[in-house]
Design a protein around this motif. Structure first.
Motif, mmCIF file in Angstrom:
data_model
loop_
_atom_site.group_PDB
_atom_site.id
_atom_site.type_symbol
_atom_site.label_atom_id
_atom_site.label_comp_id
_atom_site.label_asym_id
_atom_site.label_seq_id
_atom_site.Cartn_x
_atom_site.Cartn_y
_atom_site.Cartn_z
ATOM 1 N N ASP A 12 0.849 -1.188 0.000
ATOM 2 C CA ASP A 12 0.000 0.000 0.000
ATOM 3 C C ASP A 12 0.889 1.244 0.000
ATOM 4 O OD1 ASP A 12 -1.765 2.080 0.487
ATOM 5 O OD2 ASP A 12 -2.878 1.002 2.033
ATOM 6 N N ALA A 13 0.856 2.022 -1.081
ATOM 7 C CA ALA A 13 1.724 3.194 -1.225
ATOM 8 C C ALA A 13 1.390 4.304 -0.233
ATOM 9 C CB ALA A 13 1.637 3.732 -2.654
ATOM 10 N N THR A 14 0.229 4.244 0.406
ATOM 11 C CA THR A 14 -0.131 5.283 1.381
ATOM 12 C C THR A 14 0.578 5.096 2.713
ATOM 13 O OG1 THR A 14 -2.055 4.089 2.248
ATOM 14 C CG2 THR A 14 -2.435 5.534 0.362
ATOM 15 N N LEU A 15 1.138 3.901 2.949
ATOM 16 C CA LEU A 15 1.751 3.586 4.241
ATOM 17 C C LEU A 15 3.270 3.637 4.188
ATOM 18 C CD1 LEU A 15 -0.390 0.505 5.338
ATOM 19 C CD2 LEU A 15 -0.649 2.884 6.052
ATOM 20 N N LEU A 16 3.840 3.963 5.334
ATOM 21 C CA LEU A 16 5.284 3.898 5.534
ATOM 22 C C LEU A 16 5.519 3.018 6.749
ATOM 23 C CD1 LEU A 16 8.132 4.905 4.780
ATOM 24 C CD2 LEU A 16 7.766 6.792 6.372
ATOM 25 N N HIS A 17 6.420 2.049 6.635
ATOM 26 C CA HIS A 17 6.755 1.134 7.735
ATOM 27 C C HIS A 17 8.087 1.567 8.315
ATOM 28 C CE1 HIS A 17 7.887 -3.273 8.939
ATOM 29 N NE2 HIS A 17 7.613 -2.524 9.988
ATOM 30 N N LEU A 18 8.096 1.881 9.602
ATOM 31 C CA LEU A 18 9.327 2.241 10.298
ATOM 32 C C LEU A 18 9.633 1.175 11.337
ATOM 33 C CD1 LEU A 18 8.662 6.024 10.891
ATOM 34 C CD2 LEU A 18 10.069 4.991 9.119
ATOM 35 N N LYS A 19 10.916 0.927 11.526
ATOM 36 C CA LYS A 19 11.357 -0.076 12.495
ATOM 37 C C LYS A 19 12.470 0.552 13.319
ATOM 38 C CE LYS A 19 12.453 -4.942 12.595
ATOM 39 N NZ LYS A 19 11.241 -5.335 13.286
ATOM 40 N N PRO A 20 12.282 0.649 14.655
ATOM 41 C CA PRO A 20 13.365 1.211 15.475
ATOM 42 C C PRO A 20 14.587 0.290 15.450
ATOM 43 C CG PRO A 20 11.567 0.420 16.854
ATOM 44 C CD PRO A 20 11.141 0.254 15.434
ATOM 45 N N LEU A 21 15.748 0.871 15.638
ATOM 46 C CA LEU A 21 16.970 0.069 15.656
ATOM 47 C C LEU A 21 17.013 -0.833 16.880
ATOM 48 C CD1 LEU A 21 19.543 2.719 14.447
ATOM 49 C CD2 LEU A 21 18.449 0.906 13.129
ATOM 50 N N GLU A 22 16.357 -0.429 17.955
ATOM 51 C CA GLU A 22 16.242 -1.242 19.157
ATOM 52 C C GLU A 22 14.769 -1.296 19.548
ATOM 53 O OE1 GLU A 22 18.570 0.498 22.234
ATOM 54 O OE2 GLU A 22 20.440 0.321 21.123
ATOM 55 N N GLU A 23 14.360 -2.399 20.171
ATOM 56 C CA GLU A 23 12.975 -2.526 20.620
ATOM 57 C C GLU A 23 12.634 -1.381 21.570
ATOM 58 O OE1 GLU A 23 10.851 -5.551 23.557
ATOM 59 O OE2 GLU A 23 11.371 -6.488 21.645
#
Length: 102
Positions: free
Chosen positions: A32-43
């Motif tokens: 879905d092009a409307t979304l951006l997924h971010l993932k922190p480097l640490e929990e």
């Protein structure tokens, strides 16, 4: 310093950012092009339950100047992931709603 590349339909940007322990990064982007997924480097050390619907901002440094921009709205968050609707799509939706009322 870390280098990141990101692309926009009209151009590609190369970013050089200092390493920070909690800086999120783009990760396995959804279809879905409307979304951006971010993932922190640490929990995350806190429970992000309740962040949905909250605003996300970007702070950009150009030389000695800093600017803050609205980046989007959180739609799902966990200790290891955050999904947000990108601001451009929110603006398009709001503009369309205003146009319909006119």
């Amino acid at each position: 310093m870390r280098e990141f590349c990101t692309s926009h339909p009209s151009k590609t940007f190369k970013l050089r950012l200092p390493t920070a322990p909690r800086r999120p990064k783009a990760h396995q982007q959804p279809q879905d092009a409307t979304l951006l997924h971010l993932k922190p480097l640490e929990e995350l050390t806190f429970d992000p339950d309740g962040l949905s619907g909250g605003p996300n901002f970007v702070i950009q440094q150009l030389g000695r100047n800093f600017s803050a921009y609205f980046a989007g709205i959180t739609v799902r968050a966990g200790r290891n992931d955050l999904y947000m609707v990108k601001s451009g799509f929110i603006k398009t939706l709001l503009d369309a709603a205003i146009e319909l009322r006119a």
